[in-house]
Design a protein around this motif. Structure first.
Motif, PDB file in Angstrom:
ATOM      1  N   UNK A   1       0.844  -1.197   0.000  1.00 58.10           N
ATOM      2  CA  UNK A   1       0.000   0.000   0.000  1.00 58.10           C
ATOM      3  C   UNK A   1       0.880   1.247   0.000  1.00 58.10           C
ATOM      4  N   UNK A   2       0.343   2.315  -0.591  1.00 59.06           N
ATOM      5  CA  UNK A   2       1.100   3.557  -0.708  1.00 59.06           C
ATOM      6  C   UNK A   2       0.153   4.739  -0.531  1.00 59.06           C
ATOM      7  N   UNK A   3       0.696   5.784   0.077  1.00 57.06           N
ATOM      8  CA  UNK A   3      -0.015   7.056   0.203  1.00 57.06           C
ATOM      9  C   UNK A   3       0.720   8.072  -0.668  1.00 57.06           C
ATOM     10  N   UNK A   4      -0.008   8.733  -1.557  1.00 64.12           N
ATOM     11  CA  UNK A   4       0.567   9.746  -2.436  1.00 64.12           C
ATOM     12  C   UNK A   4       0.179  11.119  -1.922  1.00 64.12           C
ATOM     13  N   UNK A   5       1.162  11.989  -1.704  1.00 63.14           N
ATOM     14  CA  UNK A   5       0.878  13.310  -1.136  1.00 63.14           C
ATOM     15  C   UNK A   5       0.649  14.380  -2.194  1.00 63.14           C
TER      16      UNK A   5
ATOM     17  N   UNK B   1      -0.555  13.437 -10.179  1.00 66.98           N
ATOM     18  CA  UNK B   1      -0.984  12.545  -9.112  1.00 66.98           C
ATOM     19  C   UNK B   1      -2.104  11.619  -9.561  1.00 66.98           C
ATOM     20  N   UNK B   2      -3.029  12.141 -10.336  1.00 64.60           N
ATOM     21  CA  UNK B   2      -4.141  11.332 -10.837  1.00 64.60           C
ATOM     22  C   UNK B   2      -3.640  10.230 -11.754  1.00 64.60           C
TER      23      UNK B   2
ATOM     24  N   UNK C   1       5.545   9.720 -15.041  1.00 63.77           N
ATOM     25  CA  UNK C   1       4.885   8.638 -14.307  1.00 63.77           C
ATOM     26  C   UNK C   1       5.616   7.321 -14.534  1.00 63.77           C
ATOM     27  N   UNK C   2       6.011   7.042 -15.767  1.00 60.62           N
ATOM     28  CA  UNK C   2       6.724   5.801 -16.053  1.00 60.62           C
ATOM     29  C   UNK C   2       8.081   5.762 -15.346  1.00 60.62           C
ATOM     30  N   UNK C   3       8.774   6.890 -15.293  1.00 61.01           N
ATOM     31  CA  UNK C   3      10.053   6.934 -14.579  1.00 61.01           C
ATOM     32  C   UNK C   3       9.852   6.737 -13.074  1.00 61.01           C
ATOM     33  N   UNK C   4       8.792   7.329 -12.525  1.00 60.10           N
ATOM     34  CA  UNK C   4       8.493   7.139 -11.098  1.00 60.10           C
ATOM     35  C   UNK C   4       8.226   5.674 -10.818  1.00 60.10           C
ATOM     36  N   UNK C   5       7.417   5.042 -11.647  1.00 58.78           N
ATOM     37  CA  UNK C   5       7.094   3.628 -11.438  1.00 58.78           C
ATOM     38  C   UNK C   5       8.350   2.761 -11.482  1.00 58.78           C
ATOM     39  N   UNK C   6       9.239   3.030 -12.420  1.00 57.68           N
ATOM     40  CA  UNK C   6      10.484   2.248 -12.493  1.00 57.68           C
ATOM     41  C   UNK C   6      11.335   2.448 -11.242  1.00 57.68           C
ATOM     42  N   UNK C   7      11.347   3.657 -10.706  1.00 54.94           N
ATOM     43  CA  UNK C   7      12.133   3.903  -9.488  1.00 54.94           C
ATOM     44  C   UNK C   7      11.477   3.253  -8.268  1.00 54.94           C
ATOM     45  N   UNK C   8      10.161   3.226  -8.227  1.00 57.15           N
ATOM     46  CA  UNK C   8       9.471   2.586  -7.113  1.00 57.15           C
ATOM     47  C   UNK C   8       9.715   1.071  -7.115  1.00 57.15           C
ATOM     48  N   UNK C   9       9.747   0.484  -8.289  1.00 53.25           N
ATOM     49  CA  UNK C   9      10.002  -0.959  -8.395  1.00 53.25           C
ATOM     50  C   UNK C   9      11.393  -1.304  -7.888  1.00 53.25           C
ATOM     51  N   UNK C  10      12.351  -0.412  -8.102  1.00 54.24           N
ATOM     52  CA  UNK C  10      13.746  -0.684  -7.737  1.00 54.24           C
ATOM     53  C   UNK C  10      14.020  -0.483  -6.242  1.00 54.24           C
ATOM     54  N   UNK C  11      13.065   0.045  -5.483  1.00 52.04           N
ATOM     55  CA  UNK C  11      13.271   0.307  -4.065  1.00 52.04           C
ATOM     56  C   UNK C  11      13.378  -1.016  -3.307  1.00 52.04           C
ATOM     57  N   UNK C  12      14.333  -1.048  -2.391  1.00 51.37           N
ATOM     58  CA  UNK C  12      14.504  -2.218  -1.532  1.00 51.37           C
ATOM     59  C   UNK C  12      13.967  -1.877  -0.140  1.00 51.37           C
TER      60      UNK C  12
END
Length: 172
Positions: free
Chosen positions: A42-46, A54-55, A159-170
């Motif tokens: 789960x994630x909260x977007x500010x 954001x949408x 958005x695509x760059x954000x998603x790729x960075x979120x996937x790489x988070x450990x």
């Protein structure tokens, strides 16, 4: 003549077999189908409610695997903090008469990612996109529409760059 035909048929058959074996192996780049496996549930977007970025990010996250986008930060496993979101337009070049010939459009987002205990999973990260646009004062309305489309394209890319960075988070 028959040896030439048989050699051509043999090459074509070999090429077909090779292509069939490559397509059947199931190889696919991560995220190539628009689906990303996030390391959190789960994630909260500010983002403000009126933010188009954001949408679009919410829509992409909800359309993905098993990530829930929650409205309350206390219920989220991960917090996405927007530190700044800016759009800019500056003159890139002038013509011989001193009139604007090109603009540089910029879209910059600075964000960080934290877990629900406050530990940083991703420190303050800046993603900055730039596009140049020619300008012609005889086509002002058309150029304004082109500018809107370029910003929308940059937003989708962001958005695509954000998603790729979120996937790489450990996660910790």
């Amino acid at each position: 003549m028959t040896t030439f035909r048989s050699a051509t048929v043999l090459r074509a058959t070999a090429a077909l077999v090779l292509l069939a074996s490559l397509s059947a192996c199931g190889f696919q780049l991560r995220g190539a189908n628009g689906q990303f496996k996030m390391p959190f549930n789960s994630i909260y977007l500010s983002f403000p409610e009126t933010s188009a970025l954001g949408t679009e990010l919410r829509r992409n996250l909800r359309g993905g695997d098993d990530v829930r986008v929650v409205a309350d930060a206390a219920q989220a496993e991960t917090l996405f903090d927007v530190l700044s979101e800016t759009r800019g337009k500056q003159i890139l070049s002038l013509n011989a008469q001193g009139r604007v010939r090109e603009y540089l459009l910029t879209y910059t987002l600075v964000f960080r990612l934290r877990d629900n205990k406050g530990a940083e999973l991703l420190p303050a990260t800046e993603i900055s996109l730039k596009r140049s646009i020619t300008f012609d004062e005889s086509q002002v309305l058309g150029k304004e529409s082109e500018e809107v489309l370029l910003y929308r394209d940059m937003q989708t890319d962001l958005v695509q760059q954000i998603l790729r960075r979120l996937v790489a988070v450990k996660p910790t």
